[in-house]
Design a protein around this motif. Structure first.
Motif, PDB file in Angstrom:
ATOM      1  N   GLU A 259       0.835  -1.208   0.000  1.00 34.67           N
ATOM      2  CA  GLU A 259       0.000   0.000   0.000  1.00 34.67           C
ATOM      3  C   GLU A 259       0.868   1.255   0.000  1.00 34.67           C
ATOM      4  N   SER A 260       1.919   1.236   0.797  1.00 34.44           N
ATOM      5  CA  SER A 260       2.820   2.383   0.853  1.00 34.44           C
ATOM      6  C   SER A 260       3.441   2.650  -0.517  1.00 34.44           C
ATOM      7  N   GLU A 261       3.863   1.607  -1.189  1.00 34.60           N
ATOM      8  CA  GLU A 261       4.469   1.762  -2.516  1.00 34.60           C
ATOM      9  C   GLU A 261       3.422   2.174  -3.550  1.00 34.60           C
ATOM     10  N   LEU A 262       2.223   1.642  -3.448  1.00 30.04           N
ATOM     11  CA  LEU A 262       1.161   1.975  -4.394  1.00 30.04           C
ATOM     12  C   LEU A 262       0.771   3.447  -4.305  1.00 30.04           C
ATOM     13  N   LEU A 263       0.883   4.033  -3.135  1.00 32.27           N
ATOM     14  CA  LEU A 263       0.564   5.448  -2.969  1.00 32.27           C
ATOM     15  C   LEU A 263       1.504   6.342  -3.768  1.00 32.27           C
ATOM     16  N   LYS A 264       2.690   5.826  -4.069  1.00 33.30           N
ATOM     17  CA  LYS A 264       3.647   6.601  -4.860  1.00 33.30           C
ATOM     18  C   LYS A 264       3.203   6.702  -6.314  1.00 33.30           C
ATOM     19  N   GLY A 265       2.344   5.771  -6.750  1.00 33.30           N
ATOM     20  CA  GLY A 265       1.688   5.873  -8.047  1.00 33.30           C
ATOM     21  C   GLY A 265       2.499   5.485  -9.262  1.00 33.30           C
ATOM     22  N   ARG A 266       1.965   5.903 -10.390  1.00 30.68           N
ATOM     23  CA  ARG A 266       2.526   5.563 -11.699  1.00 30.68           C
ATOM     24  C   ARG A 266       3.904   6.160 -11.914  1.00 30.68           C
TER      25      ARG A 266
ATOM     26  N   GLY B  97      14.952 -15.099   1.753  1.00 27.52           N
ATOM     27  CA  GLY B  97      14.791 -15.357   3.182  1.00 27.52           C
ATOM     28  C   GLY B  97      13.424 -15.897   3.552  1.00 27.52           C
ATOM     29  N   LEU B  98      12.650 -16.272   2.558  1.00 31.55           N
ATOM     30  CA  LEU B  98      11.296 -16.786   2.791  1.00 31.55           C
ATOM     31  C   LEU B  98      11.369 -18.261   3.181  1.00 31.55           C
ATOM     32  N   LEU B  99      10.845 -18.585   4.346  1.00 31.15           N
ATOM     33  CA  LEU B  99      10.871 -19.965   4.826  1.00 31.15           C
ATOM     34  C   LEU B  99       9.635 -20.743   4.401  1.00 31.15           C
ATOM     35  N   LEU B 100       8.520 -20.026   4.229  1.00 30.20           N
ATOM     36  CA  LEU B 100       7.254 -20.667   3.899  1.00 30.20           C
ATOM     37  C   LEU B 100       6.349 -19.639   3.248  1.00 30.20           C
ATOM     38  N   CYS B 101       5.534 -20.091   2.315  1.00 28.86           N
ATOM     39  CA  CYS B 101       4.515 -19.243   1.711  1.00 28.86           C
ATOM     40  C   CYS B 101       3.273 -20.108   1.544  1.00 28.86           C
ATOM     41  N   ASP B 102       2.236 -19.849   2.342  1.00 29.89           N
ATOM     42  CA  ASP B 102       1.011 -20.635   2.227  1.00 29.89           C
ATOM     43  C   ASP B 102       0.022 -19.933   1.295  1.00 29.89           C
ATOM     44  N   SER B 103      -1.201 -20.430   1.235  1.00 31.70           N
ATOM     45  CA  SER B 103      -2.188 -19.873   0.298  1.00 31.70           C
ATOM     46  C   SER B 103      -2.494 -18.409   0.597  1.00 31.70           C
ATOM     47  N   SER B 104      -2.442 -18.000   1.854  1.00 31.10           N
ATOM     48  CA  SER B 104      -2.660 -16.591   2.195  1.00 31.10           C
ATOM     49  C   SER B 104      -1.522 -15.731   1.667  1.00 31.10           C
ATOM     50  N   GLY B 105      -0.310 -16.239   1.747  1.00 31.04           N
ATOM     51  CA  GLY B 105       0.845 -15.534   1.210  1.00 31.04           C
ATOM     52  C   GLY B 105       0.757 -15.398  -0.293  1.00 31.04           C
ATOM     53  N   VAL B 106       0.341 -16.480  -0.956  1.00 36.37           N
ATOM     54  CA  VAL B 106       0.155 -16.439  -2.409  1.00 36.37           C
ATOM     55  C   VAL B 106      -0.900 -15.391  -2.756  1.00 36.37           C
ATOM     56  N   SER B 107      -1.989 -15.361  -1.994  1.00 34.15           N
ATOM     57  CA  SER B 107      -3.046 -14.367  -2.212  1.00 34.15           C
ATOM     58  C   SER B 107      -2.502 -12.947  -2.078  1.00 34.15           C
ATOM     59  N   ALA B 108      -1.661 -12.715  -1.090  1.00 36.18           N
ATOM     60  CA  ALA B 108      -1.084 -11.383  -0.886  1.00 36.18           C
ATOM     61  C   ALA B 108      -0.203 -10.990  -2.069  1.00 36.18           C
ATOM     62  N   LEU B 109       0.573 -11.924  -2.587  1.00 39.92           N
ATOM     63  CA  LEU B 109       1.423 -11.639  -3.742  1.00 39.92           C
ATOM     64  C   LEU B 109       0.588 -11.373  -4.990  1.00 39.92           C
ATOM     65  N   LEU B 110      -0.486 -12.134  -5.189  1.00 39.53           N
ATOM     66  CA  LEU B 110      -1.372 -11.911  -6.333  1.00 39.53           C
ATOM     67  C   LEU B 110      -2.083 -10.560  -6.215  1.00 39.53           C
ATOM     68  N   TRP B 111      -2.496 -10.204  -5.005  1.00 42.55           N
ATOM     69  CA  TRP B 111      -3.108  -8.887  -4.771  1.00 42.55           C
ATOM     70  C   TRP B 111      -2.137  -7.784  -5.176  1.00 42.55           C
ATOM     71  N   LEU B 112      -0.872  -7.894  -4.742  1.00 46.90           N
ATOM     72  CA  LEU B 112       0.129  -6.889  -5.069  1.00 46.90           C
ATOM     73  C   LEU B 112       0.369  -6.832  -6.576  1.00 46.90           C
ATOM     74  N   HIS B 113       0.426  -7.986  -7.211  1.00 45.29           N
ATOM     75  CA  HIS B 113       0.604  -8.060  -8.670  1.00 45.29           C
ATOM     76  C   HIS B 113      -0.527  -7.317  -9.398  1.00 45.29           C
ATOM     77  N   ARG B 114      -1.771  -7.586  -9.006  1.00 49.43           N
ATOM     78  CA  ARG B 114      -2.928  -6.936  -9.648  1.00 49.43           C
ATOM     79  C   ARG B 114      -2.904  -5.425  -9.438  1.00 49.43           C
ATOM     80  N   ARG B 115      -2.607  -5.000  -8.231  1.00 54.56           N
ATOM     81  CA  ARG B 115      -2.600  -3.565  -7.924  1.00 54.56           C
ATOM     82  C   ARG B 115      -1.490  -2.837  -8.674  1.00 54.56           C
ATOM     83  N   LEU B 116      -0.298  -3.437  -8.726  1.00 51.28           N
ATOM     84  CA  LEU B 116       0.798  -2.809  -9.465  1.00 51.28           C
ATOM     85  C   LEU B 116       0.501  -2.781 -10.959  1.00 51.28           C
ATOM     86  N   SER B 117      -0.058  -3.864 -11.482  1.00 52.38           N
ATOM     87  CA  SER B 117      -0.416  -3.928 -12.904  1.00 52.38           C
ATOM     88  C   SER B 117      -1.398  -2.830 -13.273  1.00 52.38           C
TER      89      SER B 117
END
Length: 134
Positions: A34-41, A52-72
């Motif tokens: 969100e902080s980065e998205l506020l900086k805009g285009r 350094g990621l030890l684990l990424c579960d379905s919630s983590g995948v969801s967070a990454l997909l959310w970030l991908h969609r918002r940045l796109s």
């Protein structure tokens, strides 16, 4: 314990993830995003250093997909780099490595040496460049 360290590298931003990205910790990635998205285009890509990621579960995948969609939506790219084997396996099994741009090293995700080094996804050609390091 999970953490997101944010740093700027030229026009890009690097999110260095440490620990387990899951339901309890995904809020930290959302806050950094969100902080980065506020900086805009006009800003460069966001590179997620997964070394350094030890684990990424379905919630983590969801967070990454959310970030991908918002940045796109802002015309920006999300690039994942240096995934540990267990996380890389999850992305390969689910096909997310074809949706998100996955790079073997942070330097490649940043496009160092004028080359974009991608293992999949839609941001840049799929190439390898051994010897690049973060």
């Amino acid at each position: 314990m999970f953490s997101v360290q944010v740093s700027r590298v030229e026009q890009s931003v690097v999110f260095a993830l440490r620990g387990e990205l899951d339901f309890d910790s995904m809020v930290q990635l959302h806050e950094a995003g969100e902080s980065e998205l506020l900086k805009g285009r006009g800003a460069g890509p966001v590179v997620v250093d997964c070394s350094g990621l030890l684990l990424c579960d379905s919630s983590g995948v969801s967070a990454l997909l959310w970030l991908h969609r918002r940045l796109s939506a802002q015309g920006r790219a999300l690039r994942l780099a240096a995934m540990p084997t267990q996380v890389s396996r999850l992305f390969a099994l689910t096909g997310l490595d074809e949706v998100l741009s996955v790079y073997p090293h942070v330097a490649g995700a940043l496009g160092r040496n004028g080359r974009v080094v991608a293992a999949g996804g839609s941001d840049g050609p799929a190439q390898t460049n051994e010897g690049l390091s973060a």
